[in-house]
Write an enzyme that holds these catalytic residues in place. Sequence first.
Site, PDB file in Angstrom:
ATOM      1  N   ASP A  18       0.819  -1.214   0.000  1.00 43.57           N
ATOM      2  CA  ASP A  18       0.000   0.000   0.000  1.00 43.57           C
ATOM      3  C   ASP A  18       0.852   1.263   0.000  1.00 43.57           C
ATOM      4  O   ASP A  18       0.692   2.146  -0.852  1.00 43.57           O
ATOM      5  CB  ASP A  18      -0.930   0.017   1.213  1.00 43.57           C
ATOM      6  CG  ASP A  18      -1.988  -1.072   1.154  1.00 43.57           C
ATOM      7  OD1 ASP A  18      -2.387  -1.445   0.044  1.00 43.57           O
ATOM      8  OD2 ASP A  18      -2.411  -1.547   2.223  1.00 43.57           O
ATOM      9  N   ARG A  98      -1.401   1.422  16.567  1.00 45.88           N
ATOM     10  CA  ARG A  98      -1.775   2.547  15.713  1.00 45.88           C
ATOM     11  C   ARG A  98      -1.726   3.906  16.425  1.00 45.88           C
ATOM     12  O   ARG A  98      -1.182   4.866  15.881  1.00 45.88           O
ATOM     13  CB  ARG A  98      -3.154   2.308  15.091  1.00 45.88           C
ATOM     14  CG  ARG A  98      -3.187   1.139  14.120  1.00 45.88           C
ATOM     15  CD  ARG A  98      -2.107   1.263  13.070  1.00 45.88           C
ATOM     16  NE  ARG A  98      -2.176   0.211  12.071  1.00 45.88           N
ATOM     17  CZ  ARG A  98      -1.184  -0.601  11.769  1.00 45.88           C
ATOM     18  NH1 ARG A  98      -0.030  -0.491  12.431  1.00 45.88           N
ATOM     19  NH2 ARG A  98      -1.291  -1.506  10.820  1.00 45.88           N
ATOM     20  N   ASP A 127      -8.211   0.420  10.974  1.00 50.99           N
ATOM     21  CA  ASP A 127      -7.014   1.225  11.172  1.00 50.99           C
ATOM     22  C   ASP A 127      -7.194   2.669  10.740  1.00 50.99           C
ATOM     23  O   ASP A 127      -6.580   3.576  11.305  1.00 50.99           O
ATOM     24  CB  ASP A 127      -5.825   0.595  10.444  1.00 50.99           C
ATOM     25  CG  ASP A 127      -5.203  -0.543  11.226  1.00 50.99           C
ATOM     26  OD1 ASP A 127      -5.474  -0.644  12.434  1.00 50.99           O
ATOM     27  OD2 ASP A 127      -4.446  -1.333  10.634  1.00 50.99           O
ATOM     28  N   SER A 179      -2.508  -9.808   3.455  1.00 51.18           N
ATOM     29  CA  SER A 179      -2.394  -8.522   4.129  1.00 51.18           C
ATOM     30  C   SER A 179      -1.896  -8.811   5.539  1.00 51.18           C
ATOM     31  O   SER A 179      -2.569  -9.513   6.304  1.00 51.18           O
ATOM     32  CB  SER A 179      -3.755  -7.817   4.170  1.00 51.18           C
ATOM     33  OG  SER A 179      -3.665  -6.610   4.904  1.00 51.18           O
TER      34      SER A 179
END
Length: 409
Positions: A18, A98, A127, A179
């Site tokens: 990504d 995060r 996220d 992922s």
Amino acid sequence: MSDKKIKKVVLAYSGGLDTSVIIPWLKENYDGCEVIAVSGNVGQADELEGLEEKALKTGASKLYVLDLTDDYVDNYIIPTMQAGAVYEEYLLGTSTARPCIAKGLVEIALKEGADAICHGCTGKGNDQVRFELAIKHFAPGMKIIAPWREWNIKSREEEIDYAEAHGIPLKISRETNYSKDKNLWHLSHEGLDLEDVANEPLYNKPGFLEMGVSPENAPDEPEYIDIDFEKGKPVALNGEKMSAKDIILKLNEYGGRNGIGLLDIVENRLVGMKCRGVYETPGGTILYFAHTYLETVCLDKMTAHEKQRLSVTFAELVYNGMWFSPLREALSSFVEKTQECVTGKVKLKLYKGNIIKAGVFSDYSLYSEEIATFGESDYDQTDAKGFINLYGLPVTVQALVNARRHGKQ
């Protein structure tokens, strides 16, 4: 702020598919803006290798690698573990990382005078919420760019096409395109064959598991360990004083080789959909187990039961991106108070995916062998009669009233 005024963007950069694609995309779609890549090191180890070269080659002007490992462990992992916070069996490995990373992103963005912060989270996931709520907490006026909510790319396969067209080197192929999210606490796997919940995870396929082995490939002999806690925090492993971070890293080794910490779960995402994922949390699973074991002897009944109830709320707050919220902070204050006497040693036996209790010791233990024994003690068993009469008084009164209502003596 209009897109034309965005001249400098700070990107949360991992070097994965990504974020590798996002750098050239930003420069193409935001008038050749400067892209500053920021990688928050929360223990992803080998994933940081070659990161600067890759970021610069794909168009970033510079790369910051922030060592957040101690901050992540001491201020996010340990408070969450002390709270006993578990979201649908998931030990919150991505969820706790995060806000820690986002805080670092904002610090760099303010230092660099950036116009916007960009992340690579999809519009389907949790996220995006975790990053953006943390950014809003520290920089409420900062523009946030989320390419997955803007671009025309529809899948990871199309991302690979874009990367190949732009000469961006990738470590994955279409066949290994899970992922993943990795840090010192866990590794998550999503996508590919896991999207069909009828499929068993390929635990024994070479390369699938990265932090350990499956239980059937674990040693045939058990392994014993002991962990010391002070006020709910791990302070020593097998008699050796260590930082909490080093204890977790060492527990990852013990848990990994003994097939501990695998979780296959269909979880309820914040955005409304169910999602299937496989998690590896070898050291974290051991640490949660040991801490809970010690609490069974150190916490009184009412405190323990209330803490269990509030742990669900704590877990939901963390999962839903509300780390920097008044309620989470208030709950952490409650948890900290409960940990004042959670001090002692826990002994565990690890065997083929199982964690087996092998002894608990604490100077603050509320367990009294003298009182609980089936042998002779000073406990006066006749006291129970009066207790039952008083405890059962509402039941007795209700029965008498019911009898009168139905014309019975």
